[in-house]
Design a protein around this motif. Structure first.
Motif, mmCIF file in Angstrom:
data_model
loop_
_atom_site.group_PDB
_atom_site.id
_atom_site.type_symbol
_atom_site.label_atom_id
_atom_site.label_comp_id
_atom_site.label_asym_id
_atom_site.label_seq_id
_atom_site.Cartn_x
_atom_site.Cartn_y
_atom_site.Cartn_z
ATOM 1 N N LEU A 188 63.819 69.168 42.831
ATOM 2 C CA LEU A 188 62.888 68.400 42.385
ATOM 3 C C LEU A 188 61.955 67.747 43.210
ATOM 4 O O LEU A 188 62.357 67.383 44.244
ATOM 5 C CB LEU A 188 63.275 67.352 41.247
ATOM 6 N N HIS A 189 60.514 67.703 42.938
ATOM 7 C CA HIS A 189 59.805 66.763 43.758
ATOM 8 C C HIS A 189 60.229 65.465 43.916
ATOM 9 O O HIS A 189 60.857 64.877 43.064
ATOM 10 C CB HIS A 189 58.394 66.974 43.263
ATOM 11 N N GLY A 190 59.528 64.883 45.318
ATOM 12 C CA GLY A 190 59.745 63.581 45.476
ATOM 13 C C GLY A 190 58.406 62.961 45.404
ATOM 14 O O GLY A 190 57.398 63.701 45.624
ATOM 15 N N LEU A 337 60.254 50.541 25.496
ATOM 16 C CA LEU A 337 60.811 50.843 26.647
ATOM 17 C C LEU A 337 60.607 49.564 27.593
ATOM 18 O O LEU A 337 59.441 48.951 27.970
ATOM 19 C CB LEU A 337 60.593 52.198 27.175
ATOM 20 N N ASP A 338 61.646 49.566 28.436
ATOM 21 C CA ASP A 338 61.596 48.422 29.483
ATOM 22 C C ASP A 338 61.007 48.850 30.748
ATOM 23 O O ASP A 338 61.585 50.004 31.272
ATOM 24 C CB ASP A 338 63.116 48.002 29.741
ATOM 25 N N ARG A 339 59.822 48.281 31.001
ATOM 26 C CA ARG A 339 59.107 48.777 32.139
ATOM 27 C C ARG A 339 59.698 48.817 33.563
ATOM 28 O O ARG A 339 59.615 49.715 34.390
ATOM 29 C CB ARG A 339 57.788 48.314 32.538
ATOM 30 N N ARG A 340 60.263 47.794 33.787
ATOM 31 C CA ARG A 340 61.277 47.408 35.073
ATOM 32 C C ARG A 340 62.344 48.771 35.116
ATOM 33 O O ARG A 340 62.606 49.272 36.148
ATOM 34 C CB ARG A 340 62.125 46.145 35.001
ATOM 35 N N ARG A 341 63.062 49.131 33.834
ATOM 36 C CA ARG A 341 63.922 49.936 34.085
ATOM 37 C C ARG A 341 63.273 51.483 34.158
ATOM 38 O O ARG A 341 63.897 52.148 34.840
ATOM 39 C CB ARG A 341 64.635 50.068 32.558
ATOM 40 N N VAL A 342 62.129 51.656 33.669
ATOM 41 C CA VAL A 342 61.454 52.906 33.661
ATOM 42 C C VAL A 342 61.350 52.954 35.441
ATOM 43 O O VAL A 342 61.701 54.025 35.747
ATOM 44 C CB VAL A 342 60.157 52.648 33.025
ATOM 45 N N ARG A 343 60.557 52.027 36.043
ATOM 46 C CA ARG A 343 60.366 51.843 37.357
ATOM 47 C C ARG A 343 61.728 52.322 38.218
ATOM 48 O O ARG A 343 61.920 53.090 39.161
ATOM 49 C CB ARG A 343 59.772 50.814 37.826
ATOM 50 N N ASP A 344 62.972 51.432 37.861
ATOM 51 C CA ASP A 344 64.001 51.795 38.587
ATOM 52 C C ASP A 344 64.422 53.090 38.543
ATOM 53 O O ASP A 344 65.218 53.782 39.409
ATOM 54 C CB ASP A 344 64.990 50.709 38.185
ATOM 55 N N ARG A 345 64.475 53.696 37.307
ATOM 56 C CA ARG A 345 65.162 54.997 37.290
ATOM 57 C C ARG A 345 64.409 56.023 38.035
ATOM 58 O O ARG A 345 64.941 56.846 38.482
ATOM 59 C CB ARG A 345 65.061 55.319 35.515
ATOM 60 N N ALA A 346 62.800 55.955 38.017
ATOM 61 C CA ALA A 346 61.948 56.876 38.647
ATOM 62 C C ALA A 346 62.351 56.683 40.323
ATOM 63 O O ALA A 346 62.309 57.779 40.806
ATOM 64 C CB ALA A 346 60.503 56.465 38.400
ATOM 65 N N VAL A 347 62.406 55.458 40.814
ATOM 66 C CA VAL A 347 62.764 55.438 41.916
ATOM 67 C C VAL A 347 64.050 55.993 42.478
ATOM 68 O O VAL A 347 64.200 56.696 43.383
ATOM 69 C CB VAL A 347 63.004 54.015 42.553
ATOM 70 N N ALA A 348 65.183 55.769 41.531
ATOM 71 C CA ALA A 348 66.443 56.299 41.998
ATOM 72 C C ALA A 348 66.554 58.009 41.918
ATOM 73 O O ALA A 348 67.026 58.588 43.038
ATOM 74 C CB ALA A 348 67.288 55.899 40.882
ATOM 75 N N ARG A 349 65.442 58.654 41.011
ATOM 76 C CA ARG A 349 65.486 60.044 40.882
ATOM 77 C C ARG A 349 64.687 60.850 41.827
ATOM 78 O O ARG A 349 64.832 61.770 42.237
ATOM 79 C CB ARG A 349 65.301 60.197 39.328
#
Length: 376
Positions: A188-190, A337-349
């Motif tokens: 997957l792209h980074g 949706l929780d914007r902080r959780r959105v960000r954290d998940r994107a960074v992790a993946r």
């Protein structure tokens, strides 16, 4: 009539934001000598749009940061910490006399193959099609290709003349389309998550960012914005499709045309949006704007097409809808949706380090594997 490349030109030469890469120790294995072949349509990284050039840049700089010996084959106005091999001063998006564009791409590729013994691996970024297949049995060094679009059955039938040539898929969706070819891995792209700034409190608008084509779903995005009663900003380069199909809907108040965004502006637009609209009509093999928006904390509203479910965690980083009717009716779920959780998940993946790790593993596998006889 001159045949031009499929992707539209970028005329603004504003420099993209400089990307930072963490200092990393070299990989456990020996340093690799890598030829990384970019398209020669525009600079690497691109001044505005150009996802293939952007991914090429991110991977190149990430490999250099790991201590690998990378030579980037790109235009002379590119910016890189790798060794730059350039046979063109600039790209053909910026010079109508550079025609036919296919020959410019082929000669850039040939320049790397002519130096094949200087490298352990040659990686070709196929923006349009894997013309690198023509060199698969001629190069003493293995060539791996990454394709950046969804191929047709006719294309797969043609490419299957080289069943031994290795491909890296950018999603499982694309890997399925490459059935019958040698797909050695899916990577997957980074994205450069450090430079996509988190914004907890957005402004009151929706965003569409992408090329103006039938397949990208811009007309459907306009329909959704009107039905949910929200302002929509359109950020993409003006083209014939925009003038004929999109412009009649733009009123400057509810439907606003922003134009093509450079890197800092794109980050600002993502962060300020309450949601990214992605009512995609075609089977896209990835969807880079999804990951970029999510890295700013912005959830996405997407149709279930192509690789969307591989990029979007439904109910976490966005909502995946079956059709436009469901999207319009259930749109408020996106705002829950929780914007902080959105960000954290994107960074992790979608961090760069993960992408670099996986490509290095592919390179090592191909370098260490014995090369079999070419199949007839």
């Amino acid at each position: 009539m001159r045949r031009r490349a499929m992707r539209g030109p970028t005329t603004d030469r504003a420099a993209p934001r400089r990307r930072r890469f963490p200092t990393r120790v070299a990989d456990a294995g020996p340093r690799l000598r890598i030829a990384h072949i970019a398209p020669v349509a525009t600079t690497v990284p691109p001044p505005k749009s150009g996802s293939v050039e952007l991914m090429t840049s991110l991977l190149t700089e990430g490999l250099v940061a790991r201590g690998h010996d990378v030579t980037l084959f790109a235009t002379a106005d590119s910016t890189t910490k790798a060794k730059l091999h350039a046979i063109y001063a600039h790209g053909y998006w910026h010079d109508e006399n550079m025609w036919p564009w296919e020959l410019y791409e082929m000669l850039n590729l040939a320049a790397a193959v002519e130096r094949a013994r200087d490298f352990d691996i040659i990686h070709y970024e196929a923006a349009y099609y894997p013309m690198s297949l023509a060199f698969a049995r001629l190069s003493p060094t293995p060539i791996v290709q990454t394709l950046h679009h969804s191929p047709s059955e006719a294309e797969i039938a043609l490419w299957s003349r080289y069943p031994e040539a290795p491909f890296v898929a950018i999603s499982e969706e694309q890997a399925r389309l490459l059935s019958g070819l040698r797909v050695v891995n899916t990577v997957l792209h980074g994205i450069d998550t450090e430079n996509f700034v988190f914004r907890e409190k957005p402004d009151d608008y929706l965003l569409f960012l992408g090329r103006f084509t039938d397949g990208k779903g811009v007309l459907q995005a306009i329909e959704i914005a009107k039905r949910v009663g929200m302002r929509l900003i359109l950020a993409a380069a003006e083209d014939e499709y925009y003038r004929e199909k999109v412009a009649p809907h733009v009123d400057g108040t509810r439907i606003v045309y922003h134009g093509e965004a450079d890197y800092p502006t794109k980050v600002k637009l993502y962060g300020g949006a309450r949601a990214l609209l992605y009512p995609i009509q075609s089977r896209e093999p990835f969807g880079l704007v999804l990951a970029e928006a999510m890295a700013c904390g912005t959830p996405v509203a997407a149709l279930d097409r192509g690789a969307v479910r591989e990029v979007v965690d439904d109910g976490v980083t966005g909502i995946v809808f079956e059709d436009l009717e469901q999207m319009a009716n259930d749109f408020p779920r996106v705002f829950d949706l929780d914007r902080r959780r959105v960000r954290d998940r994107a960074v992790a993946r979608f961090g760069i380090a993960r992408m670099v790790d996986e490509y290095v593993a592919v390179y090592r596998e191909l370098v260490e594997a014995p090369r079999g006889r070419p199949r007839p």
